[in-house]
Design an enzyme around this catalytic site. Structure first.
Site: not given
Ligand code: GLU
Length: 475
Positions: A244-246
């Site tokens: 995930s980008k997060r």
């Protein structure tokens, strides 16, 4: 005809999982001569990001996934942007209210928040407004949402990857279809749009698998045909956790910025979760279109291996057509080498097979403008059967040869002459070639052989560097 759609939410970046979904959707459609659509799912006003739709267009363009219908192209089912289709969803939700498959809910936020959640995935709504006659509240203008009425019983659906799945409807929540702001939830909009846009294969991430029964019930309530579902497993990191980008995992744009080629990224992600059933690893988009088969999709998560992608990137440079590589590499080459009269075309050929990224070029060529300081033990090479003494003699011989040699300096001819020279002197080829390589590059490894280096530097500079070698070795 097969019709698939890529339905990204405009988040401002392209997660590689989403890009892989787009790729598979494209392949499923194009393999059968079908249509691939683009639909922008922007009903979550809070997540609006300026310029995010352009990121989607630009990415699709860059990787050659041409859509046949979409917001920028149009088509008979438009608009292909959900925020512009608001009225359609409300109209369809009201149809469900009329048939008793949906209902108005007037519960306040405070009330909803006070309800215990049934589980991590299932909301906690207690169906409070199910039996309510809404007319009075509507007349008073009270705010409402529209909820799906989940019937009793069981729901079975089929997924082309996961097979038949049956769930007890008890496990399903009376989910919101139209929110308080009049916009649809994803859960409703996707069903209405996929039906209206005549989507035959709904391809999406496995995170939507648990919602599929609710969608099925909606299709049934409308009396619509259920599309084929293809749920794709997650792409996970080396630690097994979902990318995930997060978490700081790379998006498509991040990978481009790191120097990965779009075609290498696409080739690599095509194989994350899909296998051609044989050992082939390299595919162009049209080869993928031929080879792709839903049967090859995996049920288990695939691990994103950046080392493998890096290797593949290097292979893509190797395979790249010479002129294309030259054009791409020229700005980097010009930055890395300032020496006059250098043949950049030849340099491009030399580095092409030796890099994973264009940014590897400067280090490979850092000996050209200026001979690095080096120690004479670089001349010792067991396999080449050379040491400092042999190197000194070899360099002296080659200097004489070079000084007397006429133009033009051309690689094949020089190589042949050097091996002849070795034979004449009773030396192994390596005993002549290694000292030249060392003297000209000043490095333990050089990106090309002795004769190529001699051509690269030309007579004067080659002789100058070899004399420097003699001087060092003679000390
Ligand atoms: N808008 C959804 C997403 O970006 C699409 C899911 C789907 O393809 O139905 O995750």
């Amino acid at each position: 005809m097969i019709r698939t759609r890529f339905a990204p939410s405009p988040t401002g970046y392209m997660h590689i999982g989403n890009l892989r979904t787009a790729l598979y959707e494209y392949l499923i459609a194009k393999r059968e001569g079908g249509k691939f659509l683009l639909r922008i799912e922007d009903t979550d006003a809070e997540r609006f990001v300026e310029g995010a739709v352009d990121v989607i267009y630009n990415t699709l363009k860059m990787v050659n996934l041409k859509h046949d219908e979409g917001p920028d192209i149009g088509g008979p089912y438009g608009p292909y942007v959900q925020s512009e289709r608001k009225d359609i969803y409300v109209e369809y939700a009201k149809k469900l209210i009329d048939t008793g498959a949906a209902y108005y809910c007037f519960c306040s936020k405070a009330r909803l928040e006070s309800l215990p959640k049934k589980s991590e995935d299932i909301g906690g709504y207690d169906n409070h407004c199910r039996g309510l006659d809404p007319s009075e509240n509507l007349r008073k203008g009270l705010g409402y949402v529209i909820r799906q009425m989940i019937p009793e019983g069981q729901t079975t659906f089929n997924d082309l990857v996961f097979g038949d799945i049956t769930v007890d409807n008890e496990e399903l929540d009376d989910q919101i279809l139209i929110k308080g702001d009049g916009l649809p939830t994803y859960n409703f909009a996707n069903v209405v749009d996929d039906h209206l846009m005549e989507i035959t294969h709904v391809v999406r991430g496995v995170e939507y698998l648990s919602s599929a029964p609710k969608y099925n019930l909606l299709y049934e309530a409308f009396g619509w045909e259920v599309p084929a579902y293809v749920h794709l497993t997650h792409i996970v990191g080396q630690d097994g956790a979902k990318l995930s980008k997060r978490r700081g995992d790379a998006s498509f744009e991040d990978l481009l910025a790191l120097g990965y080629l779009p075609e290498a990224i696409m080739n690599y992600i095509a194989l994350l979760g899909w296998s051609p059933g044989d050992t082939r690893e390299f595919f162009t988009l049209s080869e993928l279109t031929e080879a792709f088969d839903i049967k090859g999709l995996s049920k288990s998560p695939s691990a994103f291996d950046i080392t493998k992608l890096t290797w593949m990137n290097g292979e893509y440079f190797k395979k790249m057509e010479g002129d294309k590589f030259y054009e791409m590499a020229l700005p980097v080459l010009k930055e890395a080498v300032k020496k006059e009269g250098v043949d950049f075309k030849a340099l491009a050929e030399i580095v092409k097979t030796r890099i994973s990224f264009l940014k590897d070029i400067p280090e490979l060529l850092d000996f050209i403008d200026c001979l690095p300081e080096y120690e004479t033990d670089l001349y010792i090479h067991k396999k080449m059967k050379t040491d400092e003494a042999i190197s000194l003699e070899s360099l002296r011989t080659v200097i004489i040869y070079a000084e007397n040699r006429q133009e033009p300096w051309e690689n094949d001819a020089i190589f042949a002459e050097l091996t002849e020279l070795a034979e004449k002197e009773g030396l192994k080829n390596g005993q002549i070639l290694w000292p030249i390589r060392t003297a000209l590059s000043g490095k333990p490894t050089s990106p090309c052989g002795a004769s190529e280096l001699m051509v690269l530097f030309g007579k004067d500079e080659s002789v100058r560097r070899m004399k420097k070698g003699v001087e060092l070795l003679g000390k």
